[in-house]
Design an enzyme around this catalytic site. Structure first.
Site, mmCIF file in Angstrom:
data_model
loop_
_atom_site.group_PDB
_atom_site.id
_atom_site.type_symbol
_atom_site.label_atom_id
_atom_site.label_comp_id
_atom_site.label_asym_id
_atom_site.label_seq_id
_atom_site.Cartn_x
_atom_site.Cartn_y
_atom_site.Cartn_z
ATOM 1 C CG ASP A 1 5.866 9.844 10.870
ATOM 2 O OD1 ASP A 1 6.421 9.092 10.048
ATOM 3 O OD2 ASP A 1 4.693 9.692 11.261
ATOM 4 C CG HIS A 2 4.652 10.897 6.854
ATOM 5 N ND1 HIS A 2 4.673 10.211 5.665
ATOM 6 C CD2 HIS A 2 4.182 10.041 7.783
ATOM 7 C CE1 HIS A 2 4.210 8.979 5.864
ATOM 8 N NE2 HIS A 2 3.913 8.849 7.139
ATOM 9 C CG ASP B 1 6.021 11.335 2.397
ATOM 10 O OD1 ASP B 1 6.181 11.039 1.203
ATOM 11 O OD2 ASP B 1 4.948 11.163 3.007
ATOM 12 C CG HIS C 1 -0.885 7.245 7.257
ATOM 13 N ND1 HIS C 1 -0.347 7.995 6.247
ATOM 14 C CD2 HIS C 1 0.175 6.709 7.922
ATOM 15 C CE1 HIS C 1 0.977 7.921 6.289
ATOM 16 N NE2 HIS C 1 1.320 7.135 7.295
ATOM 17 N N GLY C 2 -4.413 5.702 9.350
ATOM 18 C CA GLY C 2 -5.737 5.899 9.942
ATOM 19 C C GLY C 2 -6.421 4.608 10.357
ATOM 20 C CB SER D 1 -2.705 1.346 13.579
ATOM 21 O OG SER D 1 -2.030 2.281 14.385
ATOM 22 C CG ASN E 1 6.206 4.359 10.984
ATOM 23 O OD1 ASN E 1 7.231 3.834 11.398
ATOM 24 N ND2 ASN E 1 6.223 5.418 10.214
ATOM 25 C CG ASP F 1 -0.344 8.620 15.262
ATOM 26 O OD1 ASP F 1 -0.762 8.676 16.432
ATOM 27 O OD2 ASP F 1 -0.268 9.638 14.549
#
Ligand code: G3H
Ligand code: 13P
Ligand code: ZN
Length: 306
Positions: A82-83, A104, A180-181, A214, A254, A256
């Site tokens: 990933d990335h 990426d 992200h996050g 997410s 994706n 996480d």
């Protein structure tokens, strides 16, 4: 069963109109949770490791653990970088048996992104390893921002078509307003679906990948709060928007952060409830089971798109 190339899972997903979940792991408990959930649901998954995960767990250990998991499960698994940004890491992942790598280079100018991505395709193709690349920047975009500001960070659909033609990648991660996050949106969560639709048209049905997917569910946040985890203002992508993205061409989703939130809530609550316990299996085990349940629910959501 042996690890399978990412492109096979994605082609099947596009044919079936669903998406395959890609879940990140850094340790044994997350890996067991993800593979267990995939087995429960009878669905394939991508097992995603970032460069950070590889330096934390060690590439040899990651590959050995995943091979052992794959040998013991009937569902297809893809081991994915990933990335990936570092060409040496990408090269080593390919040599060690990864079946998919992401390059990426989205922070580079378009031509340099094309050149670096092509170089990875040339490394990966002879080994049958699939390649994902990214265009645009993964930032949450508020409703109030101008069209020019939005265009400056999100994917340009025309460029996306050209990028795919010039690189020969197997899947594309276009930036369409996710990040992200746990803190994705200040206002109302909203992906740029018009842009995603155009990207799908210009890239001729190539499987698309949604990063930063997410959903930060309320019930997970409630468990975090109850256990003393402080995440005020956390907000993810609503699940109906995930489904809309899949309808428009997303074949890999994706996730996480949701696993991290569920896991930390599980560890913290086990430790809070039993302050005298210090056997790691007694606080990691319940957290692992909670992540397995979360991943199972998410896989089912992504595979039942109407
Ligand atoms: O997209 C990033 C993933 O959530 C992995 O994050 O670099 O902290 O391992 P990481
Ligand atoms: P989340 O932070 O939304 O889980 O995104 C994960 C991701 O995109 C991994 O590549
Ligand atoms: Zn990502």
């Amino acid at each position: 069963m042996p690890l399978v190339p990412g492109r096979e899972l994605l082609a099947e997903a596009r044919r079936g109109g669903y998406a395959v979940g890609a879940f990140n792991f850094n340790n044994l408990e997350f890996l067991q949770a993800i593979v267990g959930a995939a087995g429960d649901a009878g669905r394939p998954v991508f097992l995603a490791t970032s460069e950070g995960a590889i330096s934390y767990a060690g590439l040899e250990s990651v590959v050995a653990l995943v091979r052992a998991a794959a040998a013991a499960t009937p569902v297809p698994l893809c081991l994915h970088l990933d990335h990936g940004k570092n060409l040496d890491v990408i090269r080593r992942c390919i040599e060690f048996g990864y079946t998919s790598v992401m390059i990426d280079a989205s922070d580079l100018p378009f031509e340099e992104n094309v050149a670096k991505t092509r170089a990875v395709v040339e490394l990966a193709r002879p080994r049958g390893v699939s390649v994902e690349a990214e265009l645009g920047r993964l930032v949450g975009v508020e409703d109030e921002v101008s069209v020019a500001e939005r265009d400056a960070v999100l994917v340009d659909p025309e460029q996306a078509g050209e990028f795919v033609r010039l690189t020969g990648i197997d899947s594309l991660a276009p930036a369409v307003g996710t990040s992200h996050g746990a803190f994705k949106f200040k206002g109302e969560p909203k992906l740029d679906f018009d842009r995603l639709r155009l990207v799908a048209e210009r890239t001729g049905g190539l499987p698309l990948v949604l990063h930063g997917a997410s959903s930060v569910p309320d019930e997970v946040l409630a468990r975090c709060r109850d256990a003393g985890v402080e995440v005020p203002g956390a907000r993810g992508v609503p699940q109906d928007q995930l489904l809309e993205a899949i309808r428009l061409g997303v074949a890999k989703v994706n996730v996480d952060t949701d696993l991290r939130l569920e896991f930390v809530a599980g560890v913290r609550s086990a430790l809070n409830e039993h302050p005298s316990r210090f056997d790691p299996r007694e606080y990691l085990g319940p957290a692992r089971d909670a992540v397995r349940a979360l991943v199972g629910k998410r896989i089912r959501l992504l595979s039942n798109v109407k």
